[in-house]
Design a protein around this motif. Structure first.
Motif, PDB file in Angstrom:
ATOM      1  N   SER A 194      46.981   7.769   5.256  1.00  0.00           N
ATOM      2  CA  SER A 194      48.366   8.205   5.075  1.00  0.00           C
ATOM      3  C   SER A 194      48.985   7.574   3.827  1.00  0.00           C
ATOM      4  O   SER A 194      49.696   8.243   3.064  1.00  0.00           O
ATOM      5  CB  SER A 194      49.189   7.850   6.316  1.00  0.00           C
ATOM      6  OG  SER A 194      50.544   8.197   6.141  1.00  0.00           O
ATOM      7  N   ILE A 195      48.723   6.297   3.588  1.00  0.00           N
ATOM      8  CA  ILE A 195      49.245   5.598   2.402  1.00  0.00           C
ATOM      9  C   ILE A 195      48.715   6.250   1.130  1.00  0.00           C
ATOM     10  O   ILE A 195      49.479   6.520   0.183  1.00  0.00           O
ATOM     11  CB  ILE A 195      48.862   4.104   2.444  1.00  0.00           C
ATOM     12  CG1 ILE A 195      49.644   3.389   3.544  1.00  0.00           C
ATOM     13  CG2 ILE A 195      49.122   3.445   1.089  1.00  0.00           C
ATOM     14  CD1 ILE A 195      49.147   1.988   3.817  1.00  0.00           C
ATOM     15  N   LEU A 196      47.433   6.531   1.085  1.00  0.00           N
ATOM     16  CA  LEU A 196      46.838   7.122  -0.114  1.00  0.00           C
ATOM     17  C   LEU A 196      47.366   8.527  -0.363  1.00  0.00           C
ATOM     18  O   LEU A 196      47.557   8.938  -1.526  1.00  0.00           O
ATOM     19  CB  LEU A 196      45.312   7.142   0.012  1.00  0.00           C
ATOM     20  CG  LEU A 196      44.643   5.758   0.060  1.00  0.00           C
ATOM     21  CD1 LEU A 196      43.139   5.901   0.236  1.00  0.00           C
ATOM     22  CD2 LEU A 196      44.951   4.965  -1.204  1.00  0.00           C
ATOM     23  N   GLU A 197      47.627   9.262   0.703  1.00  0.00           N
ATOM     24  CA  GLU A 197      48.190  10.610   0.548  1.00  0.00           C
ATOM     25  C   GLU A 197      49.614  10.542  -0.014  1.00  0.00           C
ATOM     26  O   GLU A 197      50.032  11.415  -0.785  1.00  0.00           O
ATOM     27  CB  GLU A 197      48.172  11.337   1.886  1.00  0.00           C
ATOM     28  CG  GLU A 197      46.758  11.735   2.321  1.00  0.00           C
ATOM     29  CD  GLU A 197      46.692  12.284   3.734  1.00  0.00           C
ATOM     30  OE1 GLU A 197      45.656  12.845   4.104  1.00  0.00           O
ATOM     31  OE2 GLU A 197      47.697  12.129   4.482  1.00  0.00           O
ATOM     32  N   GLN A 198      50.350   9.489   0.364  1.00  0.00           N
ATOM     33  CA  GLN A 198      51.706   9.326  -0.160  1.00  0.00           C
ATOM     34  C   GLN A 198      51.701   9.070  -1.664  1.00  0.00           C
ATOM     35  O   GLN A 198      52.645   9.441  -2.366  1.00  0.00           O
ATOM     36  CB  GLN A 198      52.399   8.158   0.552  1.00  0.00           C
ATOM     37  CG  GLN A 198      52.704   8.400   2.010  1.00  0.00           C
ATOM     38  CD  GLN A 198      53.253   7.162   2.695  1.00  0.00           C
ATOM     39  OE1 GLN A 198      53.818   6.279   2.052  1.00  0.00           O
ATOM     40  NE2 GLN A 198      53.069   7.082   4.010  1.00  0.00           N
ATOM     41  N   TYR A 199      50.650   8.426  -2.168  1.00  0.00           N
ATOM     42  CA  TYR A 199      50.552   8.106  -3.595  1.00  0.00           C
ATOM     43  C   TYR A 199      49.683   9.111  -4.365  1.00  0.00           C
ATOM     44  O   TYR A 199      49.328   8.871  -5.518  1.00  0.00           O
ATOM     45  CB  TYR A 199      49.976   6.702  -3.780  1.00  0.00           C
ATOM     46  CG  TYR A 199      50.959   5.598  -3.491  1.00  0.00           C
ATOM     47  CD1 TYR A 199      51.754   5.062  -4.501  1.00  0.00           C
ATOM     48  CD2 TYR A 199      51.098   5.083  -2.206  1.00  0.00           C
ATOM     49  CE1 TYR A 199      52.666   4.051  -4.248  1.00  0.00           C
ATOM     50  CE2 TYR A 199      52.007   4.059  -1.926  1.00  0.00           C
ATOM     51  CZ  TYR A 199      52.784   3.549  -2.959  1.00  0.00           C
ATOM     52  OH  TYR A 199      53.683   2.543  -2.692  1.00  0.00           O
ATOM     53  N   ALA A 200      49.383  10.222  -3.731  1.00  0.00           N
ATOM     54  CA  ALA A 200      48.457  11.180  -4.334  1.00  0.00           C
ATOM     55  C   ALA A 200      48.973  11.729  -5.664  1.00  0.00           C
ATOM     56  O   ALA A 200      48.193  11.989  -6.590  1.00  0.00           O
ATOM     57  CB  ALA A 200      48.175  12.323  -3.369  1.00  0.00           C
ATOM     58  N   ASN A 201      50.272  11.921  -5.784  1.00  0.00           N
ATOM     59  CA  ASN A 201      50.851  12.503  -6.996  1.00  0.00           C
ATOM     60  C   ASN A 201      51.406  11.460  -7.965  1.00  0.00           C
ATOM     61  O   ASN A 201      52.072  11.806  -8.950  1.00  0.00           O
ATOM     62  CB  ASN A 201      51.963  13.485  -6.614  1.00  0.00           C
ATOM     63  CG  ASN A 201      51.440  14.652  -5.796  1.00  0.00           C
ATOM     64  OD1 ASN A 201      50.345  15.139  -6.040  1.00  0.00           O
ATOM     65  ND2 ASN A 201      52.218  15.086  -4.801  1.00  0.00           N
ATOM     66  N   SER A 202      51.149  10.197  -7.694  1.00  0.00           N
ATOM     67  CA  SER A 202      51.630   9.127  -8.574  1.00  0.00           C
ATOM     68  C   SER A 202      50.572   8.809  -9.629  1.00  0.00           C
ATOM     69  O   SER A 202      49.484   9.390  -9.638  1.00  0.00           O
ATOM     70  CB  SER A 202      51.959   7.878  -7.765  1.00  0.00           C
ATOM     71  OG  SER A 202      50.780   7.347  -7.180  1.00  0.00           O
ATOM     72  N   LYS A 203      50.893   7.897 -10.497  1.00  0.00           N
ATOM     73  CA  LYS A 203      49.981   7.535 -11.583  1.00  0.00           C
ATOM     74  C   LYS A 203      49.182   6.277 -11.253  1.00  0.00           C
ATOM     75  O   LYS A 203      48.960   5.417 -12.116  1.00  0.00           O
ATOM     76  CB  LYS A 203      50.765   7.335 -12.869  1.00  0.00           C
ATOM     77  CG  LYS A 203      51.458   8.603 -13.367  1.00  0.00           C
ATOM     78  CD  LYS A 203      52.198   8.366 -14.663  1.00  0.00           C
ATOM     79  CE  LYS A 203      52.879   9.638 -15.145  1.00  0.00           C
ATOM     80  NZ  LYS A 203      53.633   9.415 -16.409  1.00  0.00           N
TER      81      LYS A 203
END
Length: 392
Positions: free
Chosen positions: A227-236
């Motif tokens: 879930s954490i990684l999916e939240q940062y999926a569109n970040s740099k």
């Protein structure tokens, strides 16, 4: 007393002419079920070693007749059982009914500490025990407020900061820690029985490395990380660093599930047992996070399930491991309840890495050694580790 020993000798002699059974109840990582059927759970029989039993009776008689303090039969047998089990390895132990009752109230993966506090006298550079409650488990061991502490698990405390001391005190629930309260002599063995709530924490550093601090592997760890990684999926985010320093382990199944998030195939870990055979855990095909750069930070207190996760990603060349050599606890333990309400906590399996390397007693070597100096701040150290990960 002679009459008692004669009866004991007769009994043991009769036992030598027959077989006896070892009874056990089992579960995934440790059994928590004390209500088992004696007939259904009989594992195997073996003949009693008569010569060794006779030697035990001789030593038993010597102690009863000559030891400076009169000891009861119950006390001597309790000590004999404890020595028998604890002599197997550094993890196996005999649990009294009270200790067993306390342990089964917790869940595998729980983190705990001791039931007292430590405070630092900065002028003397000496740690002291505080917060011991009357009738607590520690008080029953002879621990009292104001008692100095020199070492914890053979680690000197005088140059450590409060956070480092706290990390040493933390561990898997039901495990023990040796508390050295005198400059020389035998330490006091204390059970970690005060549960601590821990959560996964995230920090995005200035260099765009996402640090995920995993304090212990619990049932929901894999889904939480996903879930954490999916939240940062569109970040740099340039890389993800799993901080497993001071992680005592937790659930093997959780470590396997978490490793499976980042592996497409191959072995994650194998367990080998004399009584239960071998079991191999394989990664399932998945490419969800295959383009993500991964790093793992470990130290000398990263153990058990944390080592399983680290070894799997390291040996499949999926993550760059930094820090210090891990603790080296690669075992599966189970609880064997006894009819009197006590139990034996015993090692039944060993973990082996994908390349067939044994973890127990050896640990996991980092790809890049980065020991943490005592005077460096936590944030500075993490930033240094993250920079090293990006350079790899």
């Amino acid at each position: 007393m002679i009459h008692q020993l004669k009866k004991l000798g007769i009994l043991l002699g009769l036992l030598g002419c027959m077989n006896h059974s070892i009874l056990a109840a089992t579960s995934d990582d440790r059994s928590q079920n004390s209500d088992y059927d004696l007939d259904e759970k009989t594992l195997h029989s073996q003949e009693v070693p008569v010569d060794e039993i006779q030697r035990f009776v001789q030593i038993y008689a010597l102690i009863k007749d000559n030891y400076v303090r009169e000891t009861s039969d119950d006390e001597l047998f309790e000590q004999a059982i404890k020595g028998l089990v604890s002599g197997l390895d550094r993890y196996s132990r005999y649990l009294t009914p009270t200790e067993y009752h306390q342990l089964i109230q917790y869940t595998d993966g729980d983190v705990a500490t001791v039931d007292f506090d430590l405070s630092l006298d900065r002028a003397q550079r000496q740690w002291y025990i505080r917060g011991v409650r009357p009738n607590s488990d520690s008080a029953k061991l002879g621990i009292h407020n104001g008692m100095p502490v020199y070492k914890l698990d053979n680690t000197e405390l005088k140059d450590l900061n409060p956070n480092q001391v706290k990390n040493i005190l933390l561990g898997a629930v039901g495990t023990v820690i040796n508390v050295q309260v005198a400059p020389v002599g035998q330490p006091i063995t204390v059970v970690r029985n005060k549960k601590i709530e821990v959560e996964i924490a995230t920090t995005l550093l200035k260099n765009q490395v996402l640090v995920i601090k995993v304090p212990v592997f619990q049932q929901e760890t894999a889904s939480e990380i996903k879930s954490i990684l999916e939240q940062y999926a569109n970040s740099k985010v340039k890389a993800v660093l799993f901080d497993l320093s001071n992680n005592p382990g937790g659930l093997l199944s959780a470590a396997v599930e978490t490793a499976d998030l980042f592996l497409n195939n191959g072995i994650i870990v194998t367990t080998r047992s004399r009584s239960e055979g071998s079991q191999t855990f394989q990664a399932l095909p998945s490419k969800e996070f295959e383009g993500l750069k991964l790093g793992i930070l470990i130290n000398s207190r990263s153990a058990s399930a944390a080592e399983v996760f680290t070894a799997a990603l390291k040996e499949h060349q999926r993550a760059w491991v930094l820090g210090e050599k891990s603790y080296g606890k690669g075992v599966v333990q189970k609880l064997f309840p006894l009819p009197n309400g006590a139990a034996v906590q015993m090692t039944v399996s060993h973990y082996f890495t994908p390349n067939g390397n044994m973890i127990d007693g050896r640990g996991i070597q980092p790809d890049q050694s980065m020991p943490r100096l005592a005077n460096i701040k936590d944030n500075t150290y993490l930033e240094n580790v993250a920079d090293a990960l990006l350079k790899h």
